[in-house]
Design a protein around this motif. Structure first.
Motif, PDB file in Angstrom:
ATOM      1  N   TRP A 176       0.842  -1.193   0.000  1.00 57.70           N
ATOM      2  CA  TRP A 176       0.000   0.000   0.000  1.00 57.70           C
ATOM      3  C   TRP A 176       0.877   1.243   0.000  1.00 57.70           C
ATOM      4  CZ3 TRP A 176      -1.547   3.248   4.536  1.00 57.70           C
ATOM      5  CH2 TRP A 176      -2.449   4.254   4.150  1.00 57.70           C
ATOM      6  N   SER A 178       1.133   4.710   0.916  1.00 58.73           N
ATOM      7  CA  SER A 178       0.373   5.483   1.900  1.00 58.73           C
ATOM      8  C   SER A 178       0.177   6.947   1.506  1.00 58.73           C
ATOM      9  CB  SER A 178       1.064   5.416   3.266  1.00 58.73           C
ATOM     10  OG  SER A 178       2.362   5.978   3.200  1.00 58.73           O
ATOM     11  N   GLU A 184      -6.156   5.952   5.199  1.00 62.12           N
ATOM     12  CA  GLU A 184      -5.786   4.696   5.860  1.00 62.12           C
ATOM     13  C   GLU A 184      -6.987   4.025   6.527  1.00 62.12           C
ATOM     14  OE1 GLU A 184      -2.108   2.893   8.505  1.00 62.12           O
ATOM     15  OE2 GLU A 184      -2.430   5.062   8.436  1.00 62.12           O
ATOM     16  N   LYS A 193       3.171  -1.890   3.949  1.00 62.36           N
ATOM     17  CA  LYS A 193       2.878  -0.461   3.838  1.00 62.36           C
ATOM     18  C   LYS A 193       4.159   0.272   3.483  1.00 62.36           C
ATOM     19  CE  LYS A 193       1.560   3.580   6.628  1.00 62.36           C
ATOM     20  NZ  LYS A 193       1.056   4.027   7.963  1.00 62.36           N
TER      21      LYS A 193
END
Length: 207
Positions: A176, A178, A184, A193
């Motif tokens: 992911w 961010s 989130e 992440k």
């Protein structure tokens, strides 16, 4: 060993939100949908796609038909979609390691290609465009089969929950980004992440 990394584009590689809002507002004005104010972005990032569609009075079933019109407005603006800071260096580093870099996105392939080449990136040969925003898994499976990659050979980098859901259907590990579009609070089930683009280089080296 990481052989291939598949990237989403908008919100992952490209900070395209400002340009797309301008294009969307031209489209919305012509079609009778609610426009988006830039100050609404933080609230929209915390909404799921169905919630965003309801907020904008935009039927979700119309997305596949609206996309070509939206991309036409983007092209007419003649603005190159910018990359996030650190993205070019990350891609250059991965390419220098011999990693196969590809893109599977809902954006149009010619718009993506123009952005990459305008930033001096000419080594991304596979740019696949998904017409249906919830069907990236089909393109991912097709791509993996084409190159005979297994999920242990590759991973996908994206910024939205729908990207995670697509990867779950394919067994492909997910990172992911961010810094992207989805807040989130919407993210569930990611394998890793990345706080910065450089994190992705480290993930590739350690995998």
């Amino acid at each position: 060993m990481t052989k291939c990394i598949i990237f989403d584009f908008d919100g992952t590689l490209s900070n395209s939100i400002q340009i797309f809002i301008k294009a969307y507002n031209k489209f919305a004005e012509a079609e009778g949908y609610n426009k988006v104010a830039f100050e609404e972005l933080d609230d929209l990032k915390k909404m799921s796609i169905p919630e965003r569609c309801r907020y904008l009075n935009f039927p979700i079933r119309n997305i596949p038909f609206a996309a070509p019109k939206l991309y036409r407005h983007v092209r007419d603006m003649k603005e190159t979609l910018p990359l996030f800071p650190g993205i070019k260096q990350m891609l250059d580093d991965l390419h220098s390691q011999g990693i196969h870099i590809s893109i599977i996105s809902s954006n149009a392939s010619d718009i993506i290609d123009n952005s990459l080449k305008s930033n001096g990136i000419d080594y991304v040969k596979d740019i696949l465009s998904s017409k249906y925003i919830f069907s990236k898994d089909k393109l991912i499976k097709k791509f993996l089969k084409q190159y005979q990659y297994t999920p242990s050979d590759a991973f996908y980098v994206g910024d939205e929950q729908r990207d995670i859901d697509a990867c779950k259907k394919t067994g492909l590990p997910f990172i992911w980004a961010s810094w992207g579009y989805d807040d989130e609070s919407l993210i569930s089930g990611t394998d890793y992440k990345a706080a910065t683009p450089d994190d992705i280089v480290h993930f590739a080296a350690d995998a």
